[in-house]
Enzyme design. Structure first.
Site, PDB file in Angstrom:
ATOM      1  N   LYS A  71       6.103  -9.153  -5.221  1.00 47.45           N
ATOM      2  CA  LYS A  71       6.358  -7.963  -4.183  1.00 47.45           C
ATOM      3  C   LYS A  71       6.626  -8.757  -2.948  1.00 47.45           C
ATOM      4  CE  LYS A  71       4.494  -4.072  -6.368  1.00 47.45           C
ATOM      5  NZ  LYS A  71       3.550  -2.630  -6.084  1.00 47.45           N
ATOM      6  N   ASP A 109       6.309   2.421  -2.781  1.00 49.48           N
ATOM      7  CA  ASP A 109       4.790   2.596  -2.929  1.00 49.48           C
ATOM      8  C   ASP A 109       4.269   3.622  -1.720  1.00 49.48           C
ATOM      9  OD1 ASP A 109       4.785   1.088  -5.267  1.00 49.48           O
ATOM     10  OD2 ASP A 109       4.080  -0.753  -4.242  1.00 49.48           O
TER      11      ASP A 109
END
Ligand code: ATR
Length: 310
Positions: A71, A109
């Protein structure tokens, strides 16, 4: 699912990815909305992230999710970066930019946590929160709280430096003194915690403590901690009810696991990719399928590590 020459391909890159529930989410959403797309998993090693993303663009892949451990690495592999993803310092969604020779990076997220709390009727605006952990998942939660106008965040972490770094980043993003830190060993001092939080707080458990198979573990057992909370969220979704959630419920407070956050980060990615809004009925349908799948895995052998946010 009918795969043809016109099917748009989406996927997940990470290492490992074989246990991911994201293919279920996206292929089910596509079916619910009647869209011609397919979502698959691509195991990609750390040294190959840049190559994989460039290759995906060359292959005409329409969009990607990015998971652990890529990420952060993916940040430098995008053509354009959404400001929230930039502030968080992590990308989990890549949206194809046709004609621009690359992808735009987002972090859904953050949106996943916002939508999940909305769904569970937990207001974030004006809220106070205690966040356990200061890793990648905690970052998404803290920036979601900041974005939605929380008034105080207390970050509790084993490693003080990581908590300090996260609090600094959150405060820079918010432009005010929003986040404070409390060392994990001091969390038993519930009076101090309450005064730092400034009132009853939403307790968010973002560490890996309590993940299957160590299901009896929890960072906090102190009933006073939970009595001071308005609700508890554990972003773990395997087991279904973590020890943290059990303690929270024992103190009479509502507790939620991380499965809905996982669904909503997926829905947010899906909406960015397709430009379609996912109706609540479809979200509920896919959530039921995810629950069923998790129950099936638990029944089978439960080897799913139940990592968060994949
Ligand atoms: P993720 O990106 O999934 O959030 P991570 O970045 O590895 O994962 O973060 C894991 C978090 O769980 C960290 O806050 C970690 O604490 P440290 O910063 O001190 O490492 C926390 N954590 C993991 N195991 C722990 C344990 N046994 N006790 C306390 N905290 C723990």
């Amino acid at each position: 699912m009918d795969i043809s020459g016109t099917t748009c391909v989406y996927g997940l890159i990470g290492d490992p990815v074989a246990h991911s529930i994201s293919p279920l989410i996206h292929n089910a959403l596509a079916q619910e909305l009647g869209l011609d797309l397919a979502y698959v998993c691509f195991p990609v090693k750390g040294t190959k992230v840049d190559e994989a993303i460039r290759g995906a663009y060359a292959l005409g892949i329409s969009g990607l999710n990015v998971t652990v451990p890529h990420k952060q690495a993916a940040l430098s592999c995008v053509q354009e970066l959404d400001p929230v993803a930039k502030a968080v310092g992590a990308v989990n969604t890549l949206v194809r930019r046709d004609g621009q020779d690359g992808f735009k990076g987002y972090n859904t997220d953050v949106e996943g946590f916002i939508r999940e709390t909305r769904q569970d009727s937990i207001p974030l605006t004006g809220s106070r929160a205690v966040v356990l952990g200061a890793g990648g998942a905690a970052r998404a939660v803290c920036f979601a709280l900041a974005k939605e106008g929380a008034v105080r965040i207390v970050i509790v972490n084993r490693t003080k430096e990581k908590a300090q770094e996260l609090a600094g980043a959150v405060n820079a993003f918010a432009g005010r003194e929003l986040a404070y830190i409390l060392p994990l060993e001091d969390v038993q001092d519930t009076d101090r915690l309450l005064s730092l939080a400034g009132g009853a707080y939403l307790a968010v458990q973002t560490t890996s403590v309590g993940l299957f198979p160590h299901t009896e573990k929890t960072l906090i057992r102190d009933a006073a901690f939970f009595r001071q909370a308005v609700a508890g969220i554990d972003i773990i979704y395997n087991p279904d009810e973590t020890q943290f959630m059990k303690e929270c419920r024992a103190a009479g407070k509502p507790a939620f696991n991380g499965l809905a956050m996982l669904l909503y980060q997926g829905i947010a990615s899906f909406e960015l990719w397709t430009g379609k809004q996912v109706p609540d009925t479809a979200a509920r349908q896919v959530y039921a399928m995810m629950k069923e799948e998790m129950a099936r895995r638990r029944e089978a052998d439960n080897t799913d590590p139940g990592r968060r946010l994949i």
